[in-house]
Design an enzyme around this catalytic site. Sequence first.
Site, PDB file in Angstrom:
ATOM      1  NE  ARG A  21       1.700  -9.709   2.201  1.00 13.13           N
ATOM      2  CZ  ARG A  21       2.015  -8.441   2.472  1.00 13.13           C
ATOM      3  NH1 ARG A  21       3.033  -8.177   3.282  1.00 13.13           N
ATOM      4  NH2 ARG A  21       1.330  -7.455   1.949  1.00 13.13           N
ATOM      5  NE  ARG A  26       0.233  -5.042  -1.970  1.00 10.84           N
ATOM      6  CZ  ARG A  26       1.240  -5.869  -1.674  1.00 10.84           C
ATOM      7  NH1 ARG A  26       1.355  -7.017  -2.314  1.00 10.84           N
ATOM      8  NH2 ARG A  26       2.103  -5.562  -0.753  1.00 10.84           N
TER       9      ARG A  26
HETATM   10  P1  AMP Z   1       1.396  -4.407   3.894  1.00 13.95           P
HETATM   11  O1  AMP Z   1       1.601  -5.593   4.786  1.00 13.95           O
HETATM   12  O2  AMP Z   1       1.884  -3.114   4.510  1.00 13.95           O
HETATM   13  O3  AMP Z   1       1.936  -4.633   2.496  1.00 13.95           O
HETATM   14  O4  AMP Z   1      -0.174  -4.236   3.758  1.00 13.95           O
HETATM   15  C1  AMP Z   1      -0.989  -5.240   3.183  1.00 13.95           C
HETATM   16  C2  AMP Z   1      -2.407  -4.715   2.952  1.00 13.95           C
HETATM   17  O5  AMP Z   1      -3.004  -4.360   4.220  1.00 13.95           O
HETATM   18  C3  AMP Z   1      -2.524  -3.451   2.113  1.00 13.95           C
HETATM   19  O6  AMP Z   1      -2.517  -3.715   0.714  1.00 13.95           O
HETATM   20  C4  AMP Z   1      -3.884  -2.905   2.591  1.00 13.95           C
HETATM   21  O7  AMP Z   1      -4.965  -3.646   2.050  1.00 13.95           O
HETATM   22  C5  AMP Z   1      -3.845  -3.207   4.082  1.00 13.95           C
HETATM   23  N1  AMP Z   1      -3.218  -2.104   4.857  1.00 13.95           N
HETATM   24  C6  AMP Z   1      -2.058  -2.167   5.572  1.00 13.95           C
HETATM   25  N2  AMP Z   1      -1.794  -0.988   6.152  1.00 13.95           N
HETATM   26  C7  AMP Z   1      -2.796  -0.144   5.778  1.00 13.95           C
HETATM   27  C8  AMP Z   1      -3.087   1.225   6.033  1.00 13.95           C
HETATM   28  N3  AMP Z   1      -2.270   1.985   6.785  1.00 13.95           N
HETATM   29  N4  AMP Z   1      -4.208   1.754   5.492  1.00 13.95           N
HETATM   30  C9  AMP Z   1      -5.040   1.013   4.749  1.00 13.95           C
HETATM   31  N5  AMP Z   1      -4.830  -0.285   4.460  1.00 13.95           N
HETATM   32  C10 AMP Z   1      -3.718  -0.867   4.970  1.00 13.95           C
END
Ligand code: AMP
Length: 218
Positions: A161, A172
């Site tokens: 990713r 993050r």
């Molecule tokens: P993840 O796959 O959960 O690691 O999410 C990857 C990215 O998607 C995060 O760093 C945010 O930019 C965005 N994202 C995912 N879920 C959320 C959420 N509930 N609220 C805001 N941004 C989100």
Amino acid sequence: MKLILFGMPGVGKGTQAKILSQKHGAIHVSTGDMLRSNIQNGTPLGAMAKGYMDKGELVPDNLIIAMIEEILSSAKAKKGYVLDGFPRTVPQAQALETILWRANVPLDKAINIVVDEEEVVRRLSGRMTCPNCGAIYHKYNQPPKVENTCDHCGHVGLVQRHDDKEETVRHRLEVYHQNTEPVLEFYRKKGVIVDVDGAKPVEEVTASIEAIIQNGKV
Ligand code: AMP
Ligand code: ADP
């Protein structure tokens, strides 16, 4: 099974959510996966979300809440859901309360998967995913059976990713401490959270979560 999985990026939420949802006939609701699929399909939501995601910032609450409302109000959610990566802010948690109440699918448990921050950085730097089916691997911890090939769908070409670069991962984690830790407090006050040691092997973490579900320990 109606569950929220919490924890820093890289603790194993997606890995566990896939196993548990499949085993218990629940839907796996990953806001990250939903956003990535919107980007891949070139939708207006994907276009709005991409800049935030690439930088490791959160996508605005209104976009996320609208996206989640549809799926949690659907008939599929009645059989159960595992929320992975949502809610990530207190306003998202407050909106979720209303959505679950309206759809009449109340939460059973919230599980906080706990892993040391340096281990999380190591995990994310080696994370590989299948761009076809979303399966999650790790270069060393959980390699695919055949190199660069997805065990689940046979797709050749696992990818890293964009936001798993160390610099973005560190950002993050800051965003997590600032915006998402207060969500844990929100659920702790309600007394619905149980901490699980996420440093153990995948199968043991699954077993710990299942034991909590079976014992109704919340
Ligand atoms: P993840 O796959 O959960 O690691 O999410 C990857 C990215 O998607 C995060 O760093 C945010 O930019 C965005 N994202 C995912 N879920 C959320 C959420 N509930 N609220 C805001 N941004 C989100
Ligand atoms: P999250 O969804 O919380 O960001 P993932 O489920 O994508 O985390 O896992 C992050 C990385 O850590 C992946 O490469 C995954 O293979 C690996 N991983 C997940 N759980 C464990 C575990 N219990 N032990 C070792 N590595 C793990």
